[in-house]
Enzyme design. Structure first.
Site, short mmCIF file in Angstrom:
data_model
loop_
_atom_site.label_atom_id
_atom_site.label_comp_id
_atom_site.label_asym_id
_atom_site.label_seq_id
_atom_site.Cartn_x
_atom_site.Cartn_y
_atom_site.Cartn_z
N GLU A 255 0.84 -1.21 0.00
CA GLU A 255 0.00 0.00 0.00
C GLU A 255 0.87 1.26 0.00
O GLU A 255 0.57 2.23 -0.70
CB GLU A 255 -0.93 0.01 1.22
CG GLU A 255 -2.03 -1.05 1.19
CD GLU A 255 -2.87 -0.98 -0.07
OE1 GLU A 255 -3.19 0.15 -0.50
OE2 GLU A 255 -3.19 -2.04 -0.63
N ASP B 297 3.90 -4.09 -5.72
CA ASP B 297 4.51 -5.34 -5.27
C ASP B 297 6.03 -5.22 -5.27
O ASP B 297 6.71 -5.62 -4.32
CB ASP B 297 4.09 -6.51 -6.19
CG ASP B 297 2.67 -6.99 -5.91
OD1 ASP B 297 2.08 -6.52 -4.92
OD2 ASP B 297 2.17 -7.83 -6.69
ZN LIG Z 1 -2.54 -2.56 -4.61
#
Ligand SMILES: [Zn+2]
Length: 553
Positions: A418, A499
């Site tokens: 996030e 990621d």
């Molecule tokens: Zn995401």
């Protein structure tokens, strides 16, 4: 049209001619007719100029709004708000033949430079199409396009359905034990949702076809007008009528789709162990939802319509600015005023997890003001985490379900992901694209707002602004579909980047196990059709994400 000597026209056809003054019911688009008259009461000729403005005329569709040419010696100028008025006259001829069919027709070819200039300015030809040509089959186009999209999406649905019936997970995931164990469960949940999707998709398509083919919108609009009259107001209270219309259609569509949403929550989600809602909570949510939408939505619609009335031809810019301000206000009040009505948001308790998240935020200078847990488990077993807020005032919110399902390291990895979205400015980028798109959308709408042919095509005899916006969105659907598809591509790109960010923070392994856990606990589809996911998914399918995480080394 400047300086036409009316006597030559009268001589030519040998009878009196009425000049029709079509009007729009929108402010900002005025049609004026300036004429010079003979006044028989005076000796000699007294000239005076009469101004007919659309505001003074209540119904443009009758001969009362016409002027006899015998009373006019010369038309000084006749100006319309836009070129569409020409097709408006054609429409009057086709809709009210009893009024107009016996009138002689004279073709005047205006040649003044001003006219040519106006024509260039106002006629918007896209790809050589005359969008205001009488008889443009807008309704047929909307129906054909929506059925084409429907059939295409059903085809994708069938492709996905086949993948959901396969017995084994994708090769790259076959050596992960948890996936082997739970794969059939994710497939069953996916199949149930897919079957539901076929039914609700067909239902929605039939419903929208019904609304368009049977002119449900004009019917509801006129009904709202009747109610307004009962209440003692005339239909010139367009904004009030628009609000009544909005409430009526929203309520109607809600109750029509209620059986489907009940079935989804209390049968499908229930069967797979996700539903935590009681019927009482469902009803409360609905009532609260309606109240909040009404309290916020109706004033916004009224204000938006008022701004369009006030600002005239360039309304698209003002409405756009208004919507941006409104969005900011909504995002500001959401966590303090709206969310507490539905969920309990509490600070994450002191302890190891809190310290770790705060340390991670400090490490990358994330301005973490609040760290909260939301009781998502009140309604569903699905899990999530997100960050929120403007500028230096950010908060991270974690679902209690996520805390239950994953260990601290994995939660940190998800938070790291996030924070990647924040660090790489993903939400700012997406928000900016949407705002630019909105400006474009409102601008194109401003080119259609007085398009009589569009309103007529869907069975409207008047041109209320709100209706114009709804009809415009119908014909705008193809562009909207393409934009949604491109935004999904962008969103998947952002997910890969976030990621990668989490991996750079040192959480590659934990993110991998965390993603697998979340996927399995949520019974997310593991075996996806490539076309289906490319079209529908805002997040990349799990195998692609794990693959990308591994490759990065
Ligand atoms: Zn995401």
């Amino acid at each position: 049209i400047d300086g036409i000597d009316t006597q030559t026209i009268i001589d030519e056809v040998d009878e009196d001619i009425h000049l029709l003054i079509p009007t729009h019911h929108q402010k900002g688009i005025h049609e004026t007719l300036q004429v010079e008259n003979d006044n028989d009461d005076d000796f000699g000729t007294k000239r005076y100029v009469e101004n007919y403005e659309s505001d003074d005329l209540t119904d443009s569709s009758t001969l009362e709004n016409s002027v006899s040419l015998k009373e006019i010696t010369q038309i000084q100028s006749l100006s319309f708000g836009d070129i569409g008025s020409v097709s408006h006259i054609d429409h009057l001829l086709s809709v009210y033949p009893e009024h107009y069919q016996n009138l002689p027709t004279i073709n005047v070819t205006p040649s003044s430079p001003q006219f040519q200039e106006n024509k260039k300015e106002f006629a918007m030809d896209i790809l050589g199409l005359d969008l205001k040509a009488p008889g443009t089959p807008y309704k047929e186009f909307v129906l054909a396009f929506s059925w084409a999209v429907y059939i295409f999406e059903q085809y994708l649905g069938v492709r996905q359905y086949r993948k959901l019936r396969e017995p084994n997970p994708p090769k790259s995931l076959q050596d992960i034990e948890e996936i082997r164990e739970k794969f059939h469960k994710t497939q069953e949940y996916g199949l149930d949702k897919a079957k539901f999707g076929f039914v609700s998709g067909l239902f929605g398509q039939v419903q929208s076809t019904w609304i368009i083919v049977w002119d449900v919108l004009p019917w509801l609009w006129n009904l709202s007008g009747e109610w307004l009259t009962y209440a003692g107001y005339g239909t010139d209270y367009e904004i009030t009528q628009s609000l009544i219309f909005t409430v009526t259609i929203t309520t109607m569509l809600y109750f029509i789709s209620l059986p489907l949403s009940l079935y989804y929550t209390f049968v499908i989600e229930e069967r797979h162990g996700f539903n935590k809602m009681t019927l009482g909570l469902f009803v409360m949510d609905t009532v609260k939802g309606f109240l909040i939408t009404g309290v916020i939505g109706l004033p916004i619609i009224a204000l938006g319509l008022q701004i369009i009335k006030w600002s005239g031809d360039n309304f698209y810019f003002y409405v756009w600015v208004f919507m941006i301000i409104f969005n900011f206000i909504l995002l500001t009040i959401y966590p303090t005023l709206i969310q507490p009505l539905f969920n309990k948001v509490t600070p994450l308790p002191e302890g190891e997890l809190r310290e770790q998240i705060e340390a991670l935020a400090a490490r990358i200078k994330f301005p973490l003001k609040k760290l909260h847990v939301i009781d998502g488990s009140k309604r569903s077993g699905h899990s999530n985490a997100y960050f929120y807020g403007f500028f230096k005032n950010k908060q991270i919110v974690i679902y209690d379900t996520l805390i239950e399902q994953a260990n601290n390291e994995e939660i940190l990895a998800v938070v790291g992901h996030e924070l990647g979205h924040w660090s790489l400015n993903h939400s700012v980028k997406v928000l900016t694209i949407y705002q630019i798109h909105n400006l474009f959308l409102f601008f194109v709408f401003s080119q259609f707002i007085s398009n009589t042919v569009l309103y007529r095509s869907f069975g409207f005899e008047t041109q209320p602004t709100l209706i114009g916006f709804i009809l415009f969105q119908f014909i705008y659907a193809p562009i909207e579909n393409v934009v949604a598809f491109l935004m999904n591509i962008l969103s998947r790109k952002h997910e890969f980047e976030a990621d990668a960010f989490a991996k750079k923070l040192g959480y590659g392994k934990q993110l991998r196990t965390g993603l697998i856990k979340i996927q399995i606990k949520n019974l997310g589809n593991i075996n996806n059709d490539a076309w289906y996911s490319a079209y529908h998914f805002s997040h990349p399918p799990l195998p692609e994400r794990l693959n990308a995480l591994e490759k990065m080394d």
